[in-house]
Design an enzyme around this catalytic site. Structure first.
Site, PDB file in Angstrom:
ATOM      1  N   CYS A  84      -8.005 -12.914  -6.571  1.00 37.30           N
ATOM      2  CA  CYS A  84      -7.755 -11.475  -6.644  1.00 37.30           C
ATOM      3  C   CYS A  84      -6.370 -11.303  -7.252  1.00 37.30           C
ATOM      4  O   CYS A  84      -5.888 -12.153  -7.988  1.00 37.30           O
ATOM      5  CB  CYS A  84      -7.881 -10.819  -5.277  1.00 37.30           C
ATOM      6  SG  CYS A  84      -6.671 -11.389  -4.069  1.00 37.30           S
ATOM      7  N   HIS A 119      -2.429  -1.685  -4.151  1.00 41.22           N
ATOM      8  CA  HIS A 119      -3.604  -2.418  -3.672  1.00 41.22           C
ATOM      9  C   HIS A 119      -4.467  -1.441  -2.874  1.00 41.22           C
ATOM     10  O   HIS A 119      -4.078  -0.974  -1.807  1.00 41.22           O
ATOM     11  CB  HIS A 119      -3.162  -3.592  -2.792  1.00 41.22           C
ATOM     12  CG  HIS A 119      -4.232  -4.606  -2.542  1.00 41.22           C
ATOM     13  ND1 HIS A 119      -5.275  -4.397  -1.683  1.00 41.22           N
ATOM     14  CD2 HIS A 119      -4.427  -5.856  -3.061  1.00 41.22           C
ATOM     15  CE1 HIS A 119      -6.060  -5.465  -1.650  1.00 41.22           C
ATOM     16  NE2 HIS A 119      -5.571  -6.369  -2.487  1.00 41.22           N
TER      17      HIS A 119
END
Length: 608
Positions: A26, A526
């Site tokens: 990620c 995020h």
């Protein structure tokens, strides 16, 4: 310790390659699907350089690396024989031209100081020669010219090293390919001109060309090397890879470059030259329009070298040439567009690079402007193209010509003195003014905020309730392994930028966006927790890498209901990740409770 060695330690610590079903990454973490989680040596993992934390969640082992995790996934994927698609950090689909220019811009970014400095020296020396202040036959000139011309002559070496970083392949193998193209055997054969090709194994022709100063052949050569290297590494047994992967990769990539990539690039340049020569037989004005339009992109791709023989042949056959004045107009248009960017950028470093590039351009060396500036500002590149085309058409209409070969710089003006002088002057004015004006109109000015200070404001990215990082239910964030910042529980799902800056990355799963401020703070937005597994579902992203953003810029829209139904948290976490740059964090409001998007929550003071 190299990235490959670090990755090797990680693989060993997670139980070896045989214990890994799959691996991906990620925005900040390597993620592993393991056969047996009991084989993980967490102590060894956490002692591994670059590993800042570990976590086992949702049947995944997460190894926290940081925002440069993609640099480590490449070697990991290579060792495990995985598809590297998840290395990509941008979701936007680009056209071929945009992708090509972005790639060249990325390749030349680190090289700009070298070509800008060398270009400035080279331009000044050319000017002094044109004004008869110094002779190009003196030892002084020859020594200084070595300093200035080395970068441009051996440009493929610089490009190879930088392209290897972009294409994530071995830098030294890439440089070896550049050395192949410019090895004395090749350059001497070009100089002698006695043969047109070598015969490999007595059969396969290896055409002889001069690759000095070229750009496109080596970029595509390194791209080919990156694929060849990964393919070879994948098919070889691990015990043989250290020695035979580089050996086979260099041999195959070298052959492909010498026999296919290099010759095709040169032939494209020759085809361009033939087309330009044909245009002059139809109409000089049409030739001016077309040559002016293609000249900037020809320089950008290195195909402009093919036009020089046409000019030299014109001098031999006619005693004059009309092509070189068009080259002059193109240089001036490139200079004008670059000069306009000076008024659009805000940092002293950027202004310095733009100014030196513009000065080099007006002195006849446009590579710093094209590669360092205009490749980043595509609208300015378009402006230079338009200005070049207009000015070239103008001088062609009035028959402006030159009677001897000379560098296309402002110092070459004395060579135009005569009946066409006034039109040459007007052409220069048109080239600079039109490209400057179009650029100034099309390219937006960077925001003033944070430009010359060491402070940034962290704004609330969405309407919702403030959550201290300590309360975030993910210890990678709550323990601040990745950086300092805040979280906010969104009420609307609409996410704005927390800072003014440039988008540096958009993760393929759309859940994370990286932004860099003008003064160097690296900020991560995020969206949700463990939402990488949603593979982009539940997120609409409205920005792409390279976009300029402010606190009023809408970055993304989260489908809160969908994300919740998948069992994921919907809070948005905002972090400053390069904490080595941070001197102090301080809240500027009562942070508890609800906030509107755009409210300044925290002030960050950076080290000067």
């Amino acid at each position: 310790m190299t990235k490959e060695e670090i990755v090797g330690q990680i693989i060993t610590a997670v139980g070896g390659a045989d214990n890994i079903n799959n691996a991906w990454h990620c925005m900040t973490r390597l993620r592993f699907d393991l056969k047996d989680a009991q084989k993980v040596d967490y102590s060894a993992l956490e002692k591994t350089p670059k590993v800042v934390g570990t976590k086992f969640q949702s049947n995944q082992l997460q190894v926290v690396i940081g925002t440069d995790v993609a640099d480590y996934y490449g070697p990991l994927a290579s060792k495990l024989g995985l598809d590297e698609k998840s290395q990509q950090t941008s979701t936007e689909k680009k056209g071929a031209i945009s992708l090509f220019m972005d790639t060249v811009s990325g390749v030349f970014g680190p090289i700009v100081p070298a070509i800008a400095g060398a270009g400035m020296i080279k331009g000044l020396m050319a000017g002094l020669v044109a004004l008869n202040v110094i002779s190009n036959q003196t030892d002084t000139y020859l020594v200084i010219d070595m300093i200035a011309s080395g970068v441009f002559t051996f440009l493929p070496f610089f490009v190879a090293a930088s392209a290897a970083r972009i294409f994530k392949t071995n830098q030294y193998l890439a440089i070896a390919i550049a050395a192949t193209l410019q090895f004395p055997t090749m350059t001497n054969a070009v100089a002698e001109g006695s043969i047109s090709a070598f015969r490999l194994f007595g059969v396969l022709p290896v055409p002889i060309f001069n690759y000095a100063g070229t750009v496109i052949p080596i970029i595509f050569a390194v791209l080919a090397l990156s694929y060849i290297y990964r393919w070879v590494d994948k098919i070889l047994p691990q015990v043989l890879r250290t020695v035979f992967t580089p050996t086979i990769s260099l041999f195959l990539a070298g052959l492909v470059t010498l026999t296919i990539i290099g010759p095709i690039s040169i032939h494209l340049g020759n085809l361009l030259a033939d087309g330009v020569a044909g245009l002059f037989t139809i109409s000089p004005v049409l030739a001016g329009i077309v040559v002016g339009a293609i000249r900037p992109i020809a320089i950008f791709t290195g195909l402009h070298h093919a036009m020089t023989p046409i000019a030299l042949q014109n001098f031999a056959n006619q005693g004059y040439d009309m092509l070189m004045p068009m080259m002059f107009m193109a240089n001036m248009a490139i200079t004008g567009a670059t000069a306009a960017i000076y008024f659009k950028v805000k940092t002293k470093e950027e202004k310095s690079i733009v100014l030196s590039s513009a000065v080099s351009g007006i002195l006849g060396i446009t590579e710093p402007a094209l590669f360092g500036i205009l490749s980043k500002y595509k609208k300015a590149f378009l402006a230079a193209t338009i200005g070049s085309s207009i000015a070239s058409a103008f001088i062609s209409f009035f028959g402006v010509r030159i009677y001897g070969y000379i560098l296309s710089s402002i110092f070459s003006l004395p060579a135009y003195i005569g009946e066409y002088f006034i039109f040459a002057i007007l052409g220069i004015i048109i080239a600079i003014a039109s490209s400057f004006a179009i650029t100034y109109f099309l390219v937006p000015k960077q925001e003033d905020q944070d430009d010359y200070t060491n402070e940034i404001d962290l704004h609330a990215v969405t309407k919702g309730t403030y959550i201290p990082l300590d309360n975030v239910p993910d210890e990678v964030f709550s323990t601040k392994l990745m950086g300092e910042g805040y979280a906010i529980q969104s009420e609307t799902g609409t996410v704005f930028s927390p800072v003014t800056g440039e988008v540096t990355s958009v993760f393929p799963s759309k859940h994370a966006i990286g932004i860099k401020t003008m003064n160097g703070a690296e900020v991560l937005v995020h969206m949700g927790i463990d939402t990488v597994s949603l593979d982009g579902k539940g997120f609409d992203v409205f920005v792409k890498s390279g976009d300029h953003v402010t606190a009023q810029t809408k970055l993304a829209q989260m489908d809160l209901d969908y994300i919740k139904n998948q069992g994921k948290e919907t809070m948005v976490i905002v972090l400053v990740t390069n904490m080595e740059r941070v001197q102090q964090f301080s809240g500027v409001t009562n942070l508890e409770g609800d906030h509107q998007a755009g409210t300044v929550l925290e002030k960050v003071i950076l080290n000067a």
